[in-house]
Write an enzyme that holds these catalytic residues in place. Structure first.
Site, PDB file in Angstrom:
ATOM      1  N   HIS A 191      -8.817  13.493  -6.226  1.00 19.95           N
ATOM      2  CA  HIS A 191      -9.438  12.988  -7.449  1.00 19.95           C
ATOM      3  C   HIS A 191      -8.520  13.084  -8.649  1.00 19.95           C
ATOM      4  O   HIS A 191      -8.528  12.234  -9.527  1.00 19.95           O
ATOM      5  CB  HIS A 191     -10.730  13.762  -7.735  1.00 19.95           C
ATOM      6  CG  HIS A 191     -11.887  13.206  -7.004  1.00 19.95           C
ATOM      7  ND1 HIS A 191     -12.862  13.980  -6.432  1.00 19.95           N
ATOM      8  CD2 HIS A 191     -12.226  11.931  -6.752  1.00 19.95           C
ATOM      9  CE1 HIS A 191     -13.742  13.198  -5.855  1.00 19.95           C
ATOM     10  NE2 HIS A 191     -13.378  11.960  -6.031  1.00 19.95           N
ATOM     11  N   ARG A 298     -15.699  -1.537   1.225  1.00 17.20           N
ATOM     12  CA  ARG A 298     -15.978  -0.686   2.392  1.00 17.20           C
ATOM     13  C   ARG A 298     -17.210   0.127   2.059  1.00 17.20           C
ATOM     14  O   ARG A 298     -17.222   0.843   1.053  1.00 17.20           O
ATOM     15  CB  ARG A 298     -14.809   0.263   2.647  1.00 17.20           C
ATOM     16  CG  ARG A 298     -13.530  -0.390   3.143  1.00 17.20           C
ATOM     17  CD  ARG A 298     -12.495   0.698   3.404  1.00 17.20           C
ATOM     18  NE  ARG A 298     -11.342   0.220   4.129  1.00 17.20           N
ATOM     19  CZ  ARG A 298     -10.183  -0.117   3.548  1.00 17.20           C
ATOM     20  NH1 ARG A 298     -10.050  -0.033   2.243  1.00 17.20           N
ATOM     21  NH2 ARG A 298      -9.165  -0.520   4.288  1.00 17.20           N
ATOM     22  N   ARG A 334     -18.668  -5.336   3.366  1.00 15.88           N
ATOM     23  CA  ARG A 334     -18.495  -5.155   4.810  1.00 15.88           C
ATOM     24  C   ARG A 334     -19.548  -4.175   5.318  1.00 15.88           C
ATOM     25  O   ARG A 334     -19.765  -3.128   4.717  1.00 15.88           O
ATOM     26  CB  ARG A 334     -17.098  -4.602   5.105  1.00 15.88           C
ATOM     27  CG  ARG A 334     -16.853  -4.479   6.600  1.00 15.88           C
ATOM     28  CD  ARG A 334     -15.474  -3.978   6.896  1.00 15.88           C
ATOM     29  NE  ARG A 334     -15.349  -2.561   6.585  1.00 15.88           N
ATOM     30  CZ  ARG A 334     -14.217  -1.883   6.730  1.00 15.88           C
ATOM     31  NH1 ARG A 334     -13.129  -2.499   7.145  1.00 15.88           N
ATOM     32  NH2 ARG A 334     -14.167  -0.604   6.456  1.00 15.88           N
ATOM     33  N   GLU A 433      -9.654  -8.138  13.576  1.00 23.54           N
ATOM     34  CA  GLU A 433      -8.844  -6.922  13.636  1.00 23.54           C
ATOM     35  C   GLU A 433      -8.713  -6.392  15.069  1.00 23.54           C
ATOM     36  O   GLU A 433      -8.125  -5.342  15.290  1.00 23.54           O
ATOM     37  CB  GLU A 433      -9.405  -5.850  12.695  1.00 23.54           C
ATOM     38  CG  GLU A 433     -10.880  -5.567  12.830  1.00 23.54           C
ATOM     39  CD  GLU A 433     -11.396  -4.562  11.792  1.00 23.54           C
ATOM     40  OE1 GLU A 433     -10.583  -3.906  11.122  1.00 23.54           O
ATOM     41  OE2 GLU A 433     -12.627  -4.431  11.676  1.00 23.54           O
ATOM     42  N   ASN A 456      -4.724  -3.406   9.316  1.00 27.17           N
ATOM     43  CA  ASN A 456      -4.595  -1.974   9.650  1.00 27.17           C
ATOM     44  C   ASN A 456      -4.981  -1.753  11.110  1.00 27.17           C
ATOM     45  O   ASN A 456      -4.297  -1.055  11.856  1.00 27.17           O
ATOM     46  CB  ASN A 456      -5.492  -1.118   8.755  1.00 27.17           C
ATOM     47  CG  ASN A 456      -5.221  -1.355   7.281  1.00 27.17           C
ATOM     48  OD1 ASN A 456      -4.176  -1.870   6.926  1.00 27.17           O
ATOM     49  ND2 ASN A 456      -6.160  -0.997   6.431  1.00 27.17           N
ATOM     50  N   ASP A 457      -6.097  -2.358  11.494  1.00 29.78           N
ATOM     51  CA  ASP A 457      -6.521  -2.202  12.882  1.00 29.78           C
ATOM     52  C   ASP A 457      -5.851  -3.192  13.818  1.00 29.78           C
ATOM     53  O   ASP A 457      -5.514  -2.856  14.949  1.00 29.78           O
ATOM     54  CB  ASP A 457      -8.049  -2.340  12.993  1.00 29.78           C
ATOM     55  CG  ASP A 457      -8.739  -1.049  12.612  1.00 29.78           C
ATOM     56  OD1 ASP A 457      -8.316   0.007  13.125  1.00 29.78           O
ATOM     57  OD2 ASP A 457      -9.666  -1.078  11.793  1.00 29.78           O
ATOM     58  N   ARG A 467      -3.298   4.649  14.352  1.00 29.44           N
ATOM     59  CA  ARG A 467      -2.930   4.611  12.929  1.00 29.44           C
ATOM     60  C   ARG A 467      -3.029   5.961  12.245  1.00 29.44           C
ATOM     61  O   ARG A 467      -2.561   6.128  11.115  1.00 29.44           O
ATOM     62  CB  ARG A 467      -3.734   3.542  12.177  1.00 29.44           C
ATOM     63  CG  ARG A 467      -5.219   3.782  12.120  1.00 29.44           C
ATOM     64  CD  ARG A 467      -5.956   2.540  11.638  1.00 29.44           C
ATOM     65  NE  ARG A 467      -6.382   2.646  10.249  1.00 29.44           N
ATOM     66  CZ  ARG A 467      -7.289   1.859   9.692  1.00 29.44           C
ATOM     67  NH1 ARG A 467      -7.853   0.877  10.381  1.00 29.44           N
ATOM     68  NH2 ARG A 467      -7.637   2.003   8.449  1.00 29.44           N
ATOM     69  N   CYS A 504      -7.254  -8.449   4.301  1.00 25.28           N
ATOM     70  CA  CYS A 504      -7.658  -7.313   3.466  1.00 25.28           C
ATOM     71  C   CYS A 504      -7.061  -5.996   3.936  1.00 25.28           C
ATOM     72  O   CYS A 504      -7.378  -4.948   3.404  1.00 25.28           O
ATOM     73  CB  CYS A 504      -9.177  -7.227   3.385  1.00 25.28           C
ATOM     74  SG  CYS A 504      -9.945  -6.920   4.980  1.00 25.28           S
TER      75      CYS A 504
HETATM   76  C1  PEP Z   1      -8.223  -3.073   8.466  1.00 25.05           C
HETATM   77  O1  PEP Z   1      -8.425  -2.620   9.590  1.00 25.05           O
HETATM   78  O2  PEP Z   1      -7.192  -3.688   8.144  1.00 25.05           O
HETATM   79  C2  PEP Z   1      -9.226  -2.875   7.399  1.00 25.05           C
HETATM   80  C3  PEP Z   1      -9.095  -3.471   6.223  1.00 25.05           C
HETATM   81  O3  PEP Z   1     -10.270  -2.047   7.651  1.00 25.05           O
HETATM   82  P1  PEP Z   1     -10.206  -0.431   7.649  1.00 25.05           P
HETATM   83  O4  PEP Z   1      -8.865  -0.047   7.066  1.00 25.05           O
HETATM   84  O5  PEP Z   1     -11.360   0.006   6.833  1.00 25.05           O
HETATM   85  O6  PEP Z   1     -10.344  -0.123   9.094  1.00 25.05           O
HETATM   86 MG    MG Z   2     -10.400  -2.001  10.167  1.00 22.83          MG
END
Ligand code: PEP
Ligand code: MG
Length: 591
Positions: A191, A298, A334, A433, A456-457, A467, A504
């Site tokens: 924070h 999110r 989402r 993803e 990311n996924d 990850r 995203c």
């Molecule tokens: C992703 O997987 O790229 C994503 C945006 O979702 P999260 O990072 O919440 O899994």
């Molecule tokens: Mg994801």
């Protein structure tokens, strides 16, 4: 001259004198309490808690307007003070073990710590920091000390060096006097780091032993771009940093002043640049940074930081607030993505050997229908108050979409029957993803209104790189040829079916990748709010046709290494001024 490394927690460079903050932590005094004095000891503890509550309430009242929204952090501290595991447990321990309040409070804290140690979610685990701050405050009062930070003797701007700074301490410190923060503890997501960013004060966290090496009055450079502090810099370093600082200030000024200009390339291609958000208090950051809405909200956090499940009404109120405040811009909400490395105490998931491949996100929601329905109802109800788009995570094939759409229709009918208004044209999309979804993107595109690529996924699953596992993080490579091919496939499939496609995942906010993504023809990029202005600026300096040729060229290269080399070269040629500013380094891209 001494250089100590840490984490870049808030960007910028400050040069000035150090003010070393005594961390004020009282040594925990351990004392046995005779049975007949237990009631007084308990009373002493209760009074200390009340005093801290009063201090925090006063602090909230006195917060300057521009950081008022962060009062929720202090509000949560007030709630933590009375948490059963801390408050009731301390009172019980005083009596059960006949020990003083300080000792009992420490014991209660270590029991809480043991519970937190088992939590996998990094965000929740970091909230333990907040509990420790709260405990420290109570200890100070028990020891008869005032609040830790007293800068009244300081009459010039200083860099605060401390072992740790609580959000309350950070907020208490007057803005004019503090030009930088450097702490031993903390991370980018603590924070205090978040607050430093919204106050616009450079900060470096996680600098080991910085309090041992620092002395009040020493000249230092806090480098919030590279994440380091230089104590007692030599002449040439100082000169160099003064130049970097003015270049950075100038750059930032230009970027922020231009943040509301459209993200349009030199040859007239429009791309939407939006922001990702997780907490309600991020909305003003999103607006201030010129984002054209929220591309990824999110929603896990409304479920994580509590004991039971949130009610439909609570969810509705939060979604409504976000939709109203962002209007006329849209927000893409989402649905719940728990499981994997995030879990909620009120939903039992059972032990899974491979949680990332387990009962996660949409799979879990389709199993826990009650929970899912409540969220869908809340989102639909909020859609009457601003533009909401609905996004489903972790979809792997068509049957899941059909199942989800059936459920959504049932919920819509229910609301309709009850006379509750909602946006009947609300757009519905899916995250791409999972590699299987990417490979049949043409099939899925016929079923939804838009795609959002979750790199990311997608990278984790296509390269088989966990990850959250440090041991394989060096293999996590957004520029892997397979990833680029997949993105290209998804974009082409979406456009072939006449729907929009955005991105995203973190990849969307990295300046180095923006020319490539522009070239591939993505319609939208959604990123952390701080990254919006500089990426909008990059777009304005780009030529989409050139970027398309560049993307096509990258797709012919056969390794991540070769692609990266060429991407850096292209960036250097086309955006020399952005390359020069250290701001580029904020994203940790090592050249
Ligand atoms: C992703 O997987 O790229 C994503 C945006 O979702 P999260 O990072 O919440 O899994
Ligand atoms: Mg994801």
């Amino acid at each position: 001259m001494e250089i100590l490394k840490g984490t870049a927690a808030s960007p910028g460079i400050s040069i000035g004198k150090i003010f070393l903050l005594d961390d004020g932590k009282s040594k925990t005094l351990r004392k046995k309490i005779p049975q007949d004095q237990i009631p007084q000891e308990r009373e002493r503890f209760r009074r200390a808690v009340e005093t801290v509550e009063e201090q925090l309430h006063r602090l909230i009242d006195e917060l300057p307007e521009e950081i008022k929204e962060h009062s929720s952090i202090l509000q949560s501290h007030i709630l933590m003070l009375r948490d059963r595991m801390l408050y009731d447990r301390t009172l019980a321990l005083i009596g059960e073990e006949g020990i003083n309040a300080e000792w009992a409070l420490r014991k209660a804290l270590s029991q809480v710590k043991a519970i937190f140690a088992r939590i996998k979610d990094a965000y929740i685990r970091e909230r333990l920091e907040d509990i420790e701050f709260v405990v420290n405050r109570v200890e100070q009062v028990l020891a008869g000390q005032g609040p830790t930070v007293d800068l009244s003797a300081v009459d010039e701007p200083v860099i605060i060096v401390a072992r740790d700074l609580s959000p309350a301490d950070t907020l208490q410190i007057s803005r004019e006097k503090v030009i930088g923060f450097v702490t031993e503890l903390g991370s980018r997501t603590s924070h205090t780091a978040i607050l430093a960013r919204s106050l616009g004060i450079p900060a470096v966290t996680g600098v080991e032993d910085v309090t041992i090496h620092s002395l009040s009055g020493d000249i230092a450079i806090a480098d919030g771009l590279k994440g380091r502090i230089i104590i007692d810099p030599d002449e040439s370093t100082l000169l160099e940093y003064q130049k970097t600082r003015s270049r950075y200030v100038q750059y930032r000024l230009e970027v922020v002043q231009s943040s509301n200009l459209p993200a349009e390339t030199l040859d007239g291609f429009r791309i939407k640049i939006k922001a990702n958000m997780e907490l309600l208090n991020e909305v003003s950051m999103v607006i201030q940074h010129g984002a054209e809405g929220v591309g990824l909200f999110r929603t896990e956090f409304l479920y994580l930081a509590r004991k039971g499940l949130p009610t439909e009404e609570q969810l509705f109120q939060s979604y409504k607030e976000v939709a109203e405040r962002l209007s006329p811009y849209p927000v893409t909400i989402r649905t719940l993505d728990i499981g994997g490395d995030k879990f909620v105490s009120s939903v039992s998931l059972g032990d899974e050997i491979n949680p990332a491949l387990g009962l996660r996100a949409i799979r879990l929601c389709l199993q826990e229908r009650g929970l899912f329905r409540a969220q869908l109802r809340a989102i639909l109800r909020a859609s009457a108050f601003g533009e909401i788009r609905l996004l489903f995570p972790m979809v792997s094939g068509k049957s899941e979409i059909l199942e989800v759409k059936n459920l959504l229709n049932e919920v819509k009918e229910e609301l309709y029957r009850d006379g509750i208004s909602f946006d009947s044209n609300m757009k519905t999309g899916i995250m791409i993803e999972v590699p299987s979804a990417a490979l049949i993107a043409d099939v899925l595109a016929r079923e939804v209104d838009f795609f959002s690529i979750g790199t990311n996924d997608l990278i984790q699953y296509s390269l088989a790189i966990d990850r959250v596992n440090d041991a394989v993080s060096h293999l996590y490579e957004p520029l892997h040829p397979s990833v680029l091919r997949m993105i290209k496939m998804i974009v082409d499939a979406a456009h072939g079916a006449g729907i929009e496609v955005g991105m995203c995942g973190e990849m969307a906010g990295e300046p180095l990748y923006v020319p490539l993504l522009l070239g591939m023809g993505l319609d939208e990029l959604s990123m952390n709010a701080m990254a919006v202005p500089k990426n909008k600026r990059l777009v304005r300096q780009s030529n989409q046709e050139d970027c398309a040729a560049f993307a096509a060229e990258l797709l012919t290269l056969d390794s991540a290494k070769a692609i990266k080399k060429r991407a850096v070269e292209f960036f250097r040629q086309n955006y020399p001024s952005d390359m020069e500013t250290s701001d580029f380094l904020e994203f940790g891209i090592k050249l």
